[in-house]
Scaffold this motif. Structure first.
Motif, short mmCIF file in Angstrom:
data_model
loop_
_atom_site.label_atom_id
_atom_site.label_comp_id
_atom_site.label_asym_id
_atom_site.label_seq_id
_atom_site.Cartn_x
_atom_site.Cartn_y
_atom_site.Cartn_z
N TRP A 175 -14.96 11.98 15.50
CA TRP A 175 -15.45 12.03 14.12
C TRP A 175 -15.55 13.46 13.64
N LEU A 176 -16.05 14.36 14.49
CA LEU A 176 -16.13 15.78 14.11
C LEU A 176 -14.76 16.32 13.73
N MET A 177 -13.74 15.89 14.46
CA MET A 177 -12.38 16.38 14.22
C MET A 177 -11.71 15.72 13.02
N SER A 178 -12.12 14.50 12.66
CA SER A 178 -11.38 13.77 11.64
C SER A 178 -12.18 13.43 10.38
N LYS A 179 -13.46 13.81 10.33
CA LYS A 179 -14.31 13.40 9.21
C LYS A 179 -13.75 13.85 7.86
N SER A 180 -13.36 15.11 7.75
CA SER A 180 -12.87 15.65 6.47
C SER A 180 -11.60 14.92 6.02
N LEU A 181 -10.66 14.73 6.93
CA LEU A 181 -9.42 14.03 6.61
C LEU A 181 -9.72 12.58 6.22
N THR A 182 -10.57 11.92 6.98
CA THR A 182 -10.91 10.53 6.71
C THR A 182 -11.57 10.39 5.34
N LYS A 183 -12.46 11.29 5.01
CA LYS A 183 -13.13 11.27 3.70
C LYS A 183 -12.09 11.40 2.58
N ARG A 184 -11.15 12.32 2.72
CA ARG A 184 -10.09 12.48 1.71
C ARG A 184 -9.25 11.22 1.59
N TYR A 185 -8.92 10.60 2.72
CA TYR A 185 -8.09 9.40 2.71
C TYR A 185 -8.82 8.23 2.03
N VAL A 186 -10.10 8.05 2.34
CA VAL A 186 -10.86 6.95 1.75
C VAL A 186 -10.98 7.17 0.23
N GLU A 187 -11.27 8.39 -0.18
CA GLU A 187 -11.37 8.70 -1.61
C GLU A 187 -10.03 8.50 -2.31
N ALA A 188 -8.93 8.91 -1.67
CA ALA A 188 -7.60 8.72 -2.25
C ALA A 188 -7.25 7.24 -2.36
N GLU A 189 -7.62 6.44 -1.35
CA GLU A 189 -7.37 5.01 -1.39
C GLU A 189 -8.10 4.38 -2.57
N ALA A 190 -9.38 4.72 -2.74
CA ALA A 190 -10.16 4.16 -3.85
C ALA A 190 -9.57 4.59 -5.20
N ALA A 191 -9.21 5.86 -5.33
CA ALA A 191 -8.64 6.35 -6.60
C ALA A 191 -7.30 5.69 -6.89
N SER A 192 -6.51 5.46 -5.88
CA SER A 192 -5.20 4.84 -6.05
C SER A 192 -5.32 3.37 -6.45
N ILE A 193 -6.24 2.65 -5.81
CA ILE A 193 -6.48 1.25 -6.18
C ILE A 193 -7.00 1.18 -7.61
N TRP A 219 0.80 -1.22 0.00
CA TRP A 219 0.00 0.00 0.00
C TRP A 219 0.84 1.27 0.00
N PRO A 220 1.94 1.36 0.76
CA PRO A 220 2.71 2.61 0.75
C PRO A 220 3.23 2.98 -0.65
N GLU A 221 3.43 1.99 -1.52
CA GLU A 221 3.89 2.26 -2.88
C GLU A 221 2.75 2.74 -3.77
N ARG A 222 1.53 2.41 -3.41
CA ARG A 222 0.37 2.67 -4.27
C ARG A 222 -0.56 3.75 -3.76
N ILE A 223 -0.61 3.92 -2.46
CA ILE A 223 -1.62 4.80 -1.85
C ILE A 223 -0.91 5.93 -1.10
N PRO A 224 -1.11 7.17 -1.54
CA PRO A 224 -0.38 8.29 -0.94
C PRO A 224 -0.76 8.59 0.51
N THR A 225 -1.85 8.02 1.01
CA THR A 225 -2.28 8.27 2.38
C THR A 225 -1.77 7.20 3.35
N VAL A 226 -0.86 6.35 2.88
CA VAL A 226 -0.28 5.31 3.74
C VAL A 226 1.24 5.47 3.73
N ASP A 227 1.80 5.77 4.91
CA ASP A 227 3.25 5.94 5.03
C ASP A 227 3.98 4.62 5.17
N SER A 228 3.43 3.74 6.03
CA SER A 228 4.10 2.46 6.24
C SER A 228 3.09 1.41 6.71
#
Length: 149
Positions: A115-133, A27-36
């Protein structure tokens, strides 16, 4: 229970997409939201498998596979003392290839405020994961890191 769901149609066979989503070590090679990624068990992803995932702006988390239907879907969860995050990865046939659906729910004592604090970031990460896959599955090599999202 707070959460989100994101689906994308991928012009690739379901088996190809499944191969990419269970190959968490890469995943770290394919998905920009995963460091390790550090697998804490040997062998392929299976019920009970544990994986330590590090992502930008988030604390490292250990994810444990709680459900798995080989070739189709898996769900894993990460728990702290106050929050449980459950993430599912589902691949289903589609006339144009397959549909990948990623879903996430949050529960526990601090789930609401967290969730209030992380919803926006989480949404971006999930969308980036799907786009990367999607990009990896639709490319010939499938191992290049996609900067989109």
């Amino acid at each position: 229970m707070p959460g989100l769901q994101h689906s994308v149609v991928i012009a690739a066979p379901p088996a190809r997409v499944w191969e990419l989503i269970v190959d968490v070590e890469h995943w770290p090679e394919r998905i920009p939201t995963v460091d390790s990624v550090e697998r804490l068990d040997d062998g392929p992803l299976a019920l009970g498998s544990r994986t330590k995932l590090s992502q930008p702006k988030l604390s490292p988390a250990v994810w444990t596979v709680t459900e798995l239907t080989d070739g189709r879907s898996y769900t894993w969860e990460s728990k702290t003392s106050a929050v449980t995050v459950v993430a599912s990865h589902d691949v289903e046939p589609h006339p144009d290839g397959c549909r990948l659906t990623l879903a996430l729910t949050v529960s526990g004592a601090l789930a609401g405020i967290g969730w209030l604090m992380s919803k926006s970031l989480t949404k971006r990460y999930v969308e980036a994961e799907a786009a990367s896959i999607k990009a990896a599955a639709e490319s010939s090599g499938g191992a290049t890191r996609n900067g989109g999202g």
